[in-house]
Each structure stands twice: as C-alpha cells, then as structure tokens.
Design a protein around this motif. Structure first.
Motif, PDB file in Angstrom:
ATOM      1  N   TYR A  73       6.277 -11.415 -19.158  1.00  0.00           N
ATOM      2  CA  TYR A  73       4.960 -11.090 -18.600  1.00  0.00           C
ATOM      3  C   TYR A  73       3.848 -11.495 -19.567  1.00  0.00           C
ATOM      4  CZ  TYR A  73       0.993  -8.499 -16.814  1.00  0.00           C
ATOM      5  OH  TYR A  73      -0.251  -8.161 -16.350  1.00  0.00           O
ATOM      6  N   TRP A  75       4.012 -13.771 -21.906  1.00  0.00           N
ATOM      7  CA  TRP A  75       3.999 -15.234 -21.973  1.00  0.00           C
ATOM      8  C   TRP A  75       3.220 -15.829 -20.799  1.00  0.00           C
ATOM      9  CZ3 TRP A  75       4.792 -19.056 -25.264  1.00  0.00           C
ATOM     10  CH2 TRP A  75       4.993 -20.345 -24.777  1.00  0.00           C
ATOM     11  N   ASN A  76       3.481 -15.323 -19.600  1.00  0.00           N
ATOM     12  CA  ASN A  76       2.748 -15.811 -18.429  1.00  0.00           C
ATOM     13  C   ASN A  76       1.269 -15.448 -18.511  1.00  0.00           C
ATOM     14  OD1 ASN A  76       5.071 -16.900 -17.259  1.00  0.00           O
ATOM     15  ND2 ASN A  76       5.588 -14.959 -16.262  1.00  0.00           N
ATOM     16  N   HIS A  79      -0.756 -17.792 -20.432  1.00  0.00           N
ATOM     17  CA  HIS A  79      -0.998 -19.034 -19.693  1.00  0.00           C
ATOM     18  C   HIS A  79      -1.886 -18.805 -18.469  1.00  0.00           C
ATOM     19  CE1 HIS A  79       2.470 -20.183 -22.148  1.00  0.00           C
ATOM     20  NE2 HIS A  79       2.120 -21.443 -21.947  1.00  0.00           N
ATOM     21  N   GLN A  81      -1.538 -16.579 -16.047  1.00  0.00           N
ATOM     22  CA  GLN A  81      -0.811 -16.229 -14.828  1.00  0.00           C
ATOM     23  C   GLN A  81      -0.565 -14.722 -14.801  1.00  0.00           C
ATOM     24  OE1 GLN A  81       2.746 -18.578 -14.726  1.00  0.00           O
ATOM     25  NE2 GLN A  81       1.664 -20.528 -14.923  1.00  0.00           N
ATOM     26  N   GLY A  83       0.740 -13.249 -12.230  1.00  0.00           N
ATOM     27  CA  GLY A  83       1.885 -12.996 -11.370  1.00  0.00           C
ATOM     28  C   GLY A  83       1.479 -12.654  -9.949  1.00  0.00           C
TER      29      GLY A  83
END
Length: 318
Positions: A73, A75-76, A79, A81, A83
């Motif tokens: 989570y 890491w996203n 970037h 994101q 989710g």
C-alpha cells in the motif's frame, strides 16, 4: 524559515507512517471482512460461496501477511495510487476528490464563523470580568463545549421543525450559499467557538495587567481604541496557537454533522468506509486528516513570529 518548514516535514513523515500503520492494523485485525460483507449483502446463495470469497480475496491481495499488504500500500501510495474501494470498486482518489470539497468548504466557513463570533465574545467577557456578562458568556461557552455534535444536530433539527412547522428539513448539500448549510455550520462551530472564547478571555485578562495597557488608559485613550490597538494583537498570539486543536475538533465533528444532515463529505464517506471495512478509503481519509492537522500546526508556527517578533528572535538564537 524554509529550513524550519523542511524540518517539520521531515518530522511529520514518520508520524504519519505510524498513524497509518496503526489504522491499517486496526482494519486488518478488526472484526469486519470486506469481502464477506460484500457477499453477505448480495442476493441469493452467492453469499455462502467460500471458494469464490477466497478467490476474490486473493485477487485483491488480502490473503497476504499484514506487513506485506501494508508495504504494498505504501509503495503504491508513493506512486500516486490510492487503490480502489473494496466495496464499490471505484477509484479511492475519485471518491475522496468528490467528497473533499464539501468538507473543506464547511470547515473553512466554520473557522471564519468561529473567528467572527468567538474573539469578540472572549474580549467582552474579559473586559467585564466577574460580572453577569462574563458569567453568561463563559457559562454559554462551557455549555456549548459539553454538547457533542451528534446530540446538538438532531436537537436543533427537531427544534427548527417545532418552532417553524412550515420550514423544510435542512438535509442535503447545495453549496456554501445554500440556506441548508446554516444549521450544520452552527453545530460544527459549537466546540471551536467555546474553545476560542475561553482562550481569548484568558489572554485578554493577562494582557490587561501589562504596563502599556495601563499607560494607554491613563492617557485617556478611548476603551475601544485600547481594545483594538493595544490588546487585540497580543491576544491573537495565544489564540492562533489553538488552530491545530480547532482543526482536530472540526474534523471530528464533521463526521457526525455530515451524517446527521446528509452532507456528501469526507465525514460521511468515513462512516461508510468503516461500516464496510474498506481499508483503502479509511487510509486515504486518515492521510488527509493527518495532513490537515500537520498543515494547521505548520501554519501556526509560520504566523507566530509575525504576531510576536520575540519568537522569531528566539528561533534565530538557536
């Protein structure tokens, strides 16, 4: 100043990570399983298909260990994101960006209303210390502080309908210029007004004993000039320091106010996410709330030297 701001950001980042880790742990180890909840609300026997539930859990990555899920989570998030919602499948960013303007406008109006109402009342109470006016203002502030938003909202709504039978129920959102915003705005401002009234009163009482105030009065300066020119600026310094606490109070109160009055903001979205155990939405709102509180405290640190130059001199001497 830039170095100081960057230092505060460096301190804030690990604090936010700790908060998000705690929230993610509560959601992960909580009683609600978002995938099961989706199927339990679905019609028919599909709600009792454990193989399909496990397959969807695996596709969503919810069958992995806790630390792996949290790491993915973060890491996203780095970037950009946020989710997708586990309950609706919509983009979390789209859901938050649709709800955030409502909450931000309501919070901004609440801060403006608090400033306009609370600071003058606090000064009036202090200038009439130990009189009936002081007791009435201070007692009203304590009364407002003791009433939670989830109690004040329904009571005021019922009172409005009883006093004005022909009035429509103030439910829904039509913008900050809609008359329906008045009641939720008043309810949301109850506790911030009480806090600033008490803080302003205490600050004014302290400033009244200063030599420059006594000198101005001895010279025959009108009381209104003494209050606005000599008392107001020193009083604003301790009042501004409460901005972070006011923001926390508004964020907490918005959850109940938006739910009671049907406002499509972050507070209502938070309740829906908690009911559905929707981790991505809960974490996104937590991140926004942490940023608001951090930004409020940072704004206080920037404004404080402007109101009190002595604070700037002390910071430079470090």
């Amino acid at each position: 100043m830039l170095r100081y701001v960057l230092t505060r950001f460096a301190i804030w980042i690990p604090s936010v990570l700790i908060v998000m880790l705690a929230v993610y742990a509560l959601a992960f180890y909580g009683a609600g399983d978002p995938i099961k909840l989706i199927f339990l609300r679905a019609p028919g026997d599909v709600a009792y298909n454990p193989q399909r539930i496990e397959a969807i859990r695996e596709s969503a990555g919810l069958n992995k260990p806790f630390i792996v899920q949290f790491g993915l989570y973060i890491w996203n998030l780095l970037h950009g994101q946020f989710g997708n919602s586990l309950s609706s499948g919509r983009s979390v960013w789209a859901m938050v960006s649709a709800a955030a303007p409502v909450s931000f406008q309501l919070a901004l109006c609440s801060i403006i209303l608090t400033t306009i109402v609370a600071i003058p009342l606090g000064m009036i109470a202090a200038l009439n210390q130990n009189t009936r006016i002081d007791y009435a203002i201070l007692g009203s502030a304590l009364f407002l502080w003791a009433i939670p938003a989830y109690v004040a909202g329904p009571l005021l709504m019922v009172g409005l309908i009883v006093l004005l039978p022909g009035a429509s129920v103030p439910y829904g959102w039509g913008g900050i210029f809609d008359v329906r915003i008045l009641l939720p705005l008043i309810v949301l401002s109850f506790q911030p007004v009480a806090l600033i009234v008490r803080q302003t009163r205490a600050a004014v009482i302290e400033v009244l004993s200063e030599d420059f105030v006594r000198t101005a009065r001895a010279k025959g300066v009108p009381e209104i000039i003494v209050a606005l020119r000599h008392i107001l600026r020193p009083v604003l310094t301790p009042v501004v320091t409460q901005l972070g606490l006011i923001m926390i109070t508004i964020v907490n109160g918005a959850i109940f106010v938006e739910l009671v009055f049907g406002l499509p903001g972050l507070g209502r979205l938070t309740v829906q996410a908690l009911i559905n155990s929707d981790y991505p939405v809960i974490l996104a709102i937590t991140l926004i709330g942490s940023f608001l509180v951090m930004f409020s405290n940072l704004l206080v640190d920037v404004l404080y030297p402007l109101l009190d130059p002595r604070a700037n001199d002390a910071r430079r001497s470090r």
